[in-house]
Design an enzyme around this catalytic site. Structure first.
Site, PDB file in Angstrom:
ATOM      1  N   LEU A   1      34.972  -3.269  11.044  1.00 14.57           N
ATOM      2  CA  LEU A   1      34.974  -2.073  11.897  1.00 14.57           C
ATOM      3  C   LEU A   1      33.798  -1.158  11.586  1.00 14.57           C
ATOM      4  O   LEU A   1      33.263  -0.498  12.472  1.00 14.57           O
ATOM      5  CB  LEU A   1      36.285  -1.311  11.711  1.00 14.57           C
ATOM      6  CG  LEU A   1      37.508  -2.076  12.222  1.00 14.57           C
ATOM      7  CD1 LEU A   1      38.793  -1.453  11.703  1.00 14.57           C
ATOM      8  CD2 LEU A   1      37.514  -2.113  13.754  1.00 14.57           C
ATOM      9  N   ASN A   2      33.450  -1.095  10.309  1.00 13.49           N
ATOM     10  CA  ASN A   2      32.315  -0.267   9.905  1.00 13.49           C
ATOM     11  C   ASN A   2      31.723  -0.886   8.635  1.00 13.49           C
ATOM     12  O   ASN A   2      32.344  -0.837   7.578  1.00 13.49           O
ATOM     13  CB  ASN A   2      32.784   1.167   9.637  1.00 13.49           C
ATOM     14  CG  ASN A   2      31.641   2.081   9.212  1.00 13.49           C
ATOM     15  OD1 ASN A   2      30.699   1.660   8.533  1.00 13.49           O
ATOM     16  ND2 ASN A   2      31.721   3.335   9.605  1.00 13.49           N
TER      17      ASN A   2
ATOM     18  N   THR B   1      31.772   1.496   5.405  1.00 20.18           N
ATOM     19  CA  THR B   1      33.032   1.745   4.697  1.00 20.18           C
ATOM     20  C   THR B   1      33.595   0.426   4.151  1.00 20.18           C
ATOM     21  O   THR B   1      34.204   0.407   3.085  1.00 20.18           O
ATOM     22  CB  THR B   1      34.065   2.464   5.585  1.00 20.18           C
ATOM     23  OG1 THR B   1      34.269   1.701   6.774  1.00 20.18           O
ATOM     24  CG2 THR B   1      33.621   3.862   5.942  1.00 20.18           C
TER      25      THR B   1
ATOM     26  N   GLY C   1      40.791  -4.235   2.011  1.00 26.55           N
ATOM     27  CA  GLY C   1      40.916  -3.344   0.850  1.00 26.55           C
ATOM     28  C   GLY C   1      41.067  -4.054  -0.472  1.00 26.55           C
ATOM     29  O   GLY C   1      40.430  -3.702  -1.459  1.00 26.55           O
ATOM     30  N   GLU C   2      41.936  -5.052  -0.517  1.00 22.17           N
ATOM     31  CA  GLU C   2      42.245  -5.659  -1.798  1.00 22.17           C
ATOM     32  C   GLU C   2      41.548  -7.003  -2.013  1.00 22.17           C
ATOM     33  O   GLU C   2      41.661  -7.597  -3.075  1.00 22.17           O
ATOM     34  CB  GLU C   2      43.760  -5.815  -1.931  1.00 22.17           C
ATOM     35  CG  GLU C   2      44.437  -4.457  -2.089  1.00 22.17           C
ATOM     36  CD  GLU C   2      45.916  -4.491  -1.794  1.00 22.17           C
ATOM     37  OE1 GLU C   2      46.283  -5.049  -0.738  1.00 22.17           O
ATOM     38  OE2 GLU C   2      46.699  -3.992  -2.600  1.00 22.17           O
TER      39      GLU C   2
HETATM   40 MO1  MOS Z   1      48.301  -1.195  -2.548  1.00 24.39          MO
HETATM   41  S1  MOS Z   1      48.841  -1.862  -4.428  1.00 24.39           S
HETATM   42  O1  MOS Z   1      49.580  -1.798  -1.572  1.00 24.39           O
HETATM   43  O2  MOS Z   1      48.114   0.444  -2.533  1.00 24.39           O
END
Ligand code: MOS
Length: 719
Positions: free
Chosen positions: A604-605, A608, A678-679
């Site tokens: 998306l960006n 970021t 994110g992870e």
């Molecule tokens: Mo994550 S550990 O689901 O903030």
């Protein structure tokens, strides 16, 4: 890539809230101005197991400004709480100060409320507790005899691992250890809570707004409609702020007792004992393979600890079930009750830790088989998730490995460990594969359009949070794209339980869920406009508003997973490459360079997203080389109680991190083709580093963190 920064997703625009943050205008939970505010200070137990036999509150209560001292003796009785061991969920009743029992060192045993922060701090020191102390269960080896199968058991098996191992030409059986770690977001956990005669209002640093409101309502047995939670900015969470913790309940309990708003900030020191941790895991991996590298068996047994009153298990075996093709597989998880606080989800729970074990073991196997570790992984690739028989929505793991090898210069990797050096440094390359579930969850959003001076302005509202990840920015871009207006004309309002419900930030589901929710609201707005405009040639949002003769319009939309999504296994994939240099004599080592290749759907960006991936890599490096919480062996206190002794990587520890995204839009994952990012970055970084250290030194690191003394190559080993 479309580099028009005026609108749309895919563009590397700056954070829309960046200026507010760097100028201090963005308000975090403890910064709101609330009239009549008073301050609370939590009191922590100084034993790990036993009960409180006496509390002398007289001196504290006599101090100027002190408004209340709350202990189990005078605390409100909260909703019934099952005292038997039971699975922990993110929304649960949070009991605190309900009995004289102490379950772990640092458990809350009281609260002082005063007119000023300083008065509360001072009075807190004057409270005198006496305890009847028992020997706490804080030794991992001693606790092994008490290991049990959790109630919500996650054991899994297919085929027969013993038979698969018997068929193998080469086998491996090793145990990998990760220590207790802590989340420690920069923003402390905090709340300003007002009971308000039962109309609760809370500014609280939380990742999931609706979840926090539910916890408050359930704990105090009030209607959720009467609970408002606000969290417009969150300075990091990493899982520790997924659930509303006990300080949230304490502050509201105090506010109810004294009828004034109460601020309660958890100190950095208290964040070791009162806002969860990642538990120590011992993971035993067994692998069997034919001499050509074909896997015949794979098993993953995890032993970890939980508190004496709740069950939390980190699903370390998740990756082992699905990442490689093998007919024989088993995963188990056992828990030991210990006098430590209940562990909880920490950044890529399961994958970050599980991948350290699995991807280290895969590297060990490749070495035993005399195969290149990339070729070994590619050999055992599968396009169908072997744990459930569902096809992956998309799986570009081989592509990540191949592209990474090319970009990183994998052909320069020393074939034989400890065979390449630069002066006194031993040089090694490591690789690991990453996989992380990419969930997509039901999400609602509201968009408000206003036509002013021939210009359409849009405001998006949802209870989603931006925990530093860039939610505000990607949502402004999404609205801009779907309404076809410049991003500057979009205002995004998040983090308020009065707005439409989202799953909040966690589990790498934020971007996919929030963006599709925003898309659904925009599509509804355009549909409403077209309905109202009737027969028209108008196509732009401005023209439609004019044709519909509207100056404002509000629309709500909801996005949720469809059948296609449910029929597939949806994961993000990646590969991490690391070069390390290890000093032959001192064991000091440097991460020289790192390359992370990510396949996580539509980006998306890029700006970021880059922040997310390199943040994950640094966190993975922290796990590999620095982070460790030590338990004092007699009393069960943590020895590491500040950033002076709980180490995280600094710039000097890290080198350049390059990130490459594979171009992909996964339309099975969701309409916009987004998968979680994110992870993914943290997942498997620790193994990549440990594998590089093996390649550099010939020493296999199975016990994190990899501190210099573990690296020192003995003379006979080097020979
Ligand atoms: Mo994550 S550990 O689901 O903030």
């Amino acid at each position: 890539m479309n580099l028009d920064t005026s609108k749309g997703t895919g563009n590397p625009i700056d954070r829309v809230e960046g200026k507010l943050k760097v100028t201090g205008m963005a308000k975090y939970a403890s910064e709101f101005k609330v009239k009549n505010l008073v301050y609370a200070q939590g009191i922590n137990s100084t034993i790990a197991k036993g009960r409180i036999t006496g509390i002398d509150t007289a001196e504290a209560e006599a101090q100027p400004g002190v408004l209340a001292v709350i202990t189990y003796k005078n605390a409100e009785r909260l909703a019934q709480y099952d005292k038997d061991l039971h699975p922990l969920s993110t929304t649960s009743i949070q009991p605190v100060l309900q009995s004289d029992q102490v379950h772990y060192y640092g458990e809350y045993v009281g609260l002082v409320v005063a007119e000023t922060f300083e008065q509360a701090q001072y009075a807190a020191r004057l409270l005198k507790y006496t305890y009847s102390q028992e020997t706490p269960d804080i030794d991992f080896e001693d606790s092994k005899g008490k290991a049990y199968t959790p109630t919500e058991q996650s054991d899994y098996s297919r085929g027969n691992v013993a038979e698969g191992l018997a068929e193998a030409d080469v086998t491996l059986d090793e145990t990998y250890i990760t220590p207790i770690e802590h989340h420690h977001p920069m923003e402390l956990h905090a709340i300003i809570g007002s009971w308000n005669g039962g109309n609760v209002q809370a500014y609280a640093s939380q990742q999931m707004i609706d979840n926090a409101a539910t916890t408050i309502a359930d704990t105090f047995q009030i209607d959720k409609k009467n609970v408002r939670v606000m969290s417009p900015y969150v300075g990091g969470g990493f899982g520790s702020k997924l659930a509303a913790k006990q300080h949230v309940i304490l502050a509201l309990m105090a506010s109810k007792a004294i009828n004034r708003p109460v601020q309660l900030t958890v100190s950095r020191n208290q964040m070791f004992t009162n806002t969860n941790l990642r538990q120590r895991n011992e993971q035993r991996i067994k692998i069997g393979a034919k001499s050509d590298g074909t896997l015949t068996a794979l098993s993953h047994d995890t032993l970890s600890h939980t508190s004496t009153y709740e069950q939390y298990q980190e699903a370390c075996g998740t990756v082992t079930k699905m990442l490689y093709k093998t007919p024989n597989n088993s995963v188990t998880h056992r828990l030991m009750p210990m006098n430590l606080q209940t562990p909880f989800a920490m950044r890529a729970p399961g994958e970050a830790t599980g991948s350290f074990a699995l991807e280290s073991a895969m590297d060990e196997m490749a070495f035993k088989l005399n195969m290149d570790p990339i070729a070994f992984r590619i050999k055992n690739d599968t396009q169908v998730d072997p744990s459930n028989g569902k096809p992956f929505s998309s799986r570009l793991l081989n592509e990540c490995l191949r592209l990474g090898a090319k970009e990183f210069g994998w052909e320069n990797r020393p074939q034989k460990p400890a065979s390449k050096s630069e002066g006194n440094w031993l040089v090694g390359y490591g690789v690991s594969a990453a996989s992380r579930r990419a969930p997509y969850m039901k999400t609602s959003a509201k968009v408000i359009l206003e036509l002013k001076n021939d210009t359409v302005w849009a405001t998006l509202q949802m209870d989603a949070t931006d925990i530093g990840t860039g939610s505000y920015t990607i949502l402004a871009q999404t609205v801009s794209e779907y309404l076809d207006i410049p991003v500057e004309q979009v205002d995004v309002e998040l983090g308020d339980s009065e707005y439409p419900v989202t799953p909040g930030s966690g589990g790498s589901w934020g971007a996919a869920s929030f963006a599709n929710g925003a898309r659904a609201a925009c599509e509804q707005a355009l549909k409403d406009l077209k309905d109202k405009a009737g027969e028209t040639a108008a196509t732009t949002t401005v023209a439609l508003m004019k044709a519909a003769q509207l100056s404002t319009l509000e629309a709500e939309g909801t996005a949720e997973p469809d059948e296609e999504y449910k029929a597939h296994s949806v994961f993000s994939f990646g590969a991490n490459f690391t070069e390390v240099w290890v000093d032959k004599d001192t064991g000091v080592f440097r991460i020289k360079r790192m390359l992370n290749v990510a396949s996580c759907g539509k980006i998306l960006n890029p700006k970021t997203a880059f922040g997310q991936i390199i943040g994950g890599c640094v966190m993975g490096a922290g796990m590999a080389i620095a982070e460790r919480t030590e338990v004092e062996p007699n009393f069960g206190n943590f020895i590491t109680r500040s950033f002076a002794d709980y180490h995280v990587p600094v710039n000097l520890d890290m080198a350049n991190i390059d990130v490459v995204y594979l171009p992909e839009e996964d339309k099975i994952a969701n309409k916009m083709g987004i998968k979680g990012i994110g992870e993914l970055g943290i997942t498997s970084v620790a193994a990549s580093i440990a594998n590089a250290v093996f390649n550099a030194t010939g020493k296999r690191m199975r016990d994190l963190p990899l501190t210099p003394e573990k690296m020192i190559v003995k003379k006979e080993e080097a020979a």
